[in-house]
Motif scaffolding. Structure first.
Motif, PDB file in Angstrom:
ATOM      1  N   ALA A  85       3.184  10.078  27.951  1.00  0.00           N
ATOM      2  CA  ALA A  85       3.827  10.388  26.671  1.00  0.00           C
ATOM      3  C   ALA A  85       5.257  10.883  26.893  1.00  0.00           C
ATOM      4  CB  ALA A  85       3.010  11.445  25.923  1.00  0.00           C
ATOM      5  N   ALA A  88       7.477   8.060  27.792  1.00  0.00           N
ATOM      6  CA  ALA A  88       7.811   7.264  26.609  1.00  0.00           C
ATOM      7  C   ALA A  88       8.763   7.988  25.663  1.00  0.00           C
ATOM      8  CB  ALA A  88       6.535   6.881  25.869  1.00  0.00           C
ATOM      9  N   LEU A  90       8.108  11.099  23.995  1.00  0.00           N
ATOM     10  CA  LEU A  90       7.490  11.816  22.878  1.00  0.00           C
ATOM     11  C   LEU A  90       8.124  13.177  22.650  1.00  0.00           C
ATOM     12  CD1 LEU A  90       5.284  12.012  20.716  1.00  0.00           C
ATOM     13  CD2 LEU A  90       3.727  12.885  22.478  1.00  0.00           C
ATOM     14  N   ASP A  91       8.597  13.821  23.722  1.00  0.00           N
ATOM     15  CA  ASP A  91       9.187  15.157  23.568  1.00  0.00           C
ATOM     16  C   ASP A  91      10.411  15.133  22.670  1.00  0.00           C
ATOM     17  OD1 ASP A  91      10.272  13.611  25.717  1.00  0.00           O
ATOM     18  OD2 ASP A  91      11.439  15.350  26.330  1.00  0.00           O
ATOM     19  N   LEU A  93      10.747  13.490  19.999  1.00  0.00           N
ATOM     20  CA  LEU A  93      10.327  13.352  18.604  1.00  0.00           C
ATOM     21  C   LEU A  93       9.747  14.643  18.053  1.00  0.00           C
ATOM     22  CD1 LEU A  93       8.556   9.863  18.861  1.00  0.00           C
ATOM     23  CD2 LEU A  93      10.940  10.352  18.268  1.00  0.00           C
ATOM     24  N   LEU A  94       9.596  15.643  18.902  1.00  0.00           N
ATOM     25  CA  LEU A  94       8.998  16.911  18.496  1.00  0.00           C
ATOM     26  C   LEU A  94      10.070  17.955  18.248  1.00  0.00           C
ATOM     27  CD1 LEU A  94       6.085  17.082  21.111  1.00  0.00           C
ATOM     28  CD2 LEU A  94       5.919  16.398  18.718  1.00  0.00           C
ATOM     29  N   GLY A  99       8.531  20.269  22.119  1.00  0.00           N
ATOM     30  CA  GLY A  99       8.902  19.554  23.342  1.00  0.00           C
ATOM     31  C   GLY A  99       8.735  20.414  24.576  1.00  0.00           C
ATOM     32  N   LEU A 102       5.117  20.646  25.415  1.00  0.00           N
ATOM     33  CA  LEU A 102       4.634  19.392  25.989  1.00  0.00           C
ATOM     34  C   LEU A 102       5.002  19.304  27.468  1.00  0.00           C
ATOM     35  CD1 LEU A 102       3.127  16.816  25.148  1.00  0.00           C
ATOM     36  CD2 LEU A 102       5.356  15.731  24.818  1.00  0.00           C
ATOM     37  N   ASN A 141      15.294  19.283  24.348  1.00  0.00           N
ATOM     38  CA  ASN A 141      15.157  17.874  23.953  1.00  0.00           C
ATOM     39  C   ASN A 141      16.356  17.470  23.104  1.00  0.00           C
ATOM     40  OD1 ASN A 141      14.650  19.162  21.540  1.00  0.00           O
ATOM     41  ND2 ASN A 141      12.558  18.390  21.300  1.00  0.00           N
TER      42      ASN A 141
END
Length: 473
Positions: A85, A88, A90-91, A93-94, A99, A102, A141
């Protein structure tokens, strides 16, 4: 808050985070696929026995609270999922705090693995992944620009990795000072790669140049990491090139790759960073407080580097927040390998039909060319190299390995390239013999097709059979 961040390193942070997530993924994948035979409930060094004698405060881990092979597998595969994740993105998007949490997850999971992994996880790149992984939690992030202090700490880790490795060489084996270590190293390194034979056969004057360039890269270039740009970028790039050279010459798990990843945030990539608001106050306070703690703890590796009794690859705290690194302070001149063999004969004799077990990475059949496995880590193969150096290294686990082979244990057989016996018809006896290996010459390679030549040295383990537990016959 402009003093707190450096937006020009936006791309460097992004590349670093994605590459680090990839290394996390490799580390968790190796743990998931190998743990049952190594540290599982019926492993060679079982976790349940370890946590019974080692308290939580000395080795913090989730597995002090509960251990089962199923729970370990869940944690390892969860680490793979979180790493994928992060790879990809994902962090990004948080929210900032999401982030950070995560990124904290794979660090905590891998810390739990390393702290119960015992000798199978006693490598410098384990602690390095944890130290760098913890700093990644503080990098933020897409909601904030990279914090200057965290970028500095990443360079500080890279400095300690390279400069510490350079010092251990200069203080260690005299061949480093004489520039002759590479006359032997490519042949005697733990796990040669597909190009190692060719590196060994390079002209000796070129080996001298390689060693001299290594000293420059490890003892002088690290200081340039703290110079203004573009000097710092040039220094980091030189380190990356050197590490890529090492990647080509052997299998060193992810040691070279994480060093490359560490150098990426020091490079000023051309970029057009997006406009972002100032970092929130809570984030500034957390980053500065944790950074101050890490700098305070950093006096231990510094003191170790300055000491004439410098040690390699040691963690100074149970969370692996600050560590000391180094490799190959001494270089072997002769390569020994332990060859494990089995026979189905009821009473073993010298002329029995002894059949050899083949390992995935370590040399065995002289005609079998080494393969590239790094950054994946073959833990049993690496420990077999240490066992060949001295039986003392094999004491805690080698007897259990023999017992599992005599039982036809499927998890143990999966660690091997090939077993000469099916799992449902294991051998009656196992023996181990020590051989001296050397690379063939160009002429021998052309005539025989073998990259190795081996000579029997002595018995490592006499024929052994199962009588309730593994005992000598």
């Amino acid at each position: 808050m402009e003093w707190f961040t450096a937006s020009e390193y936006w791309t460097g942070r992004l590349v670093f985070q994605r590459a680090l997530a990839g290394l996390y993924l490799v580390a968790f994948l190796a743990a998931a696929l190998q743990f049952r035979a190594l540290i599982g409930e019926r492993g060679m060094l079982p976790v349940p026995r370890f946590v019974e004698r080692v308290p939580f405060r000395r080795s913090p881990s989730l597995f002090h609270w509960h251990y089962s092979d199923r729970f370990f597998a869940v944690c390892a595969w969860a680490g793979c999922a979180v790493s994928a994740a992060l790879l990809a993105g994902l962090d990004s998007l948080l929210p900032l705090w999401g982030g950070m949490l995560l990124w904290l997850a794979p660090w905590a999971l891998y810390l739990s693995v390393v702290n119960v992994g015992q000798t199978w996880y006693a490598f410098g790149w384990e602690s390095l992944l944890l130290e760098v992984g913890f700093l990644a939690v503080l990098l933020g992030n897409d909601e904030v620009a990279p914090p200057v202090v965290v970028l500095f700490l990443l360079r500080w880790v890279l400095f300690r990795v390279e400069f510490g490795a350079g010092l251990i060489k200069m203080r260690g084996d005299a061949c480093w000072r004489k520039l002759t270590c590479l006359d032997h190293h490519h042949e005697t390194q733990p796990m040669p790669g597909p190009l190692s034979w060719f590196f060994h056969r390079l002209p000796k004057p070129l080996h001298r140049i390689e060693v001299a360039a290594n000293h420059v890269t490890q003892l002088i270039v690290p200081f340039l990491l703290f110079a203004p740009q573009p000097v710092a970028s040039v220094a980091a790039s030189l380190m990356i090139v050197t590490q890529l050279w090492l990647v080509l010459s052997g299998n060193f798990a992810w040691l070279n790759w994480i060093t490359i990843v560490l150098a990426l945030p020091a490079v000023a990539f051309p970029s057009d960073p997006p406009a972002v608001p100032d970092a929130p106050l809570w984030y500034v306070v957390v980053v500065l407080a944790v950074s101050a703690l890490l700098l305070g703890l950093g006096h231990r590796p510094v003191r170790n580097m300055l000491s004439r009794r410098q040690v390699m690859n040691r963690s100074f705290d149970p969370l692996h927040l600050v560590n000391t690194y180094g490799a190959f302070g001494s270089v072997s001149r002769i390569r020994y390998e332990v060859v494990v063999e089995g026979t189905a004969d009821e009473a073993p004799r010298k002329d029995s039909g002894w059949r050899e077990y083949e390992f995935k990475g370590k040399p065995g059949d002289p005609r079998r060319w080494p393969r590239q496995f790094a950054p994946y880590h073959l833990r049993l193969d690496w420990l077999m190299w240490f066992a060949a150096l001295s039986p003392a290294y094999a004491g805690p686990w080698f007897g259990a390995l023999v017992e599992r082979l005599l039982e036809g244990d499927r998890d143990t057989l999966r660690l091997l390239r090939r077993s000469p016996f099916p799992a449902d018809a294991p051998p009656r006896h196992i023996r181990a013999r020590l051989f001296r290996y050397r690379y063939t010459t160009w002429r021998e390679l052309r005539e025989t097709g073998a990259c190795w030549e081996r000579t029997y040295v002595r018995e490592f383990l006499p024929p052994t059979r199962l009588t309730g537990t593994a005992q000598r016959s």
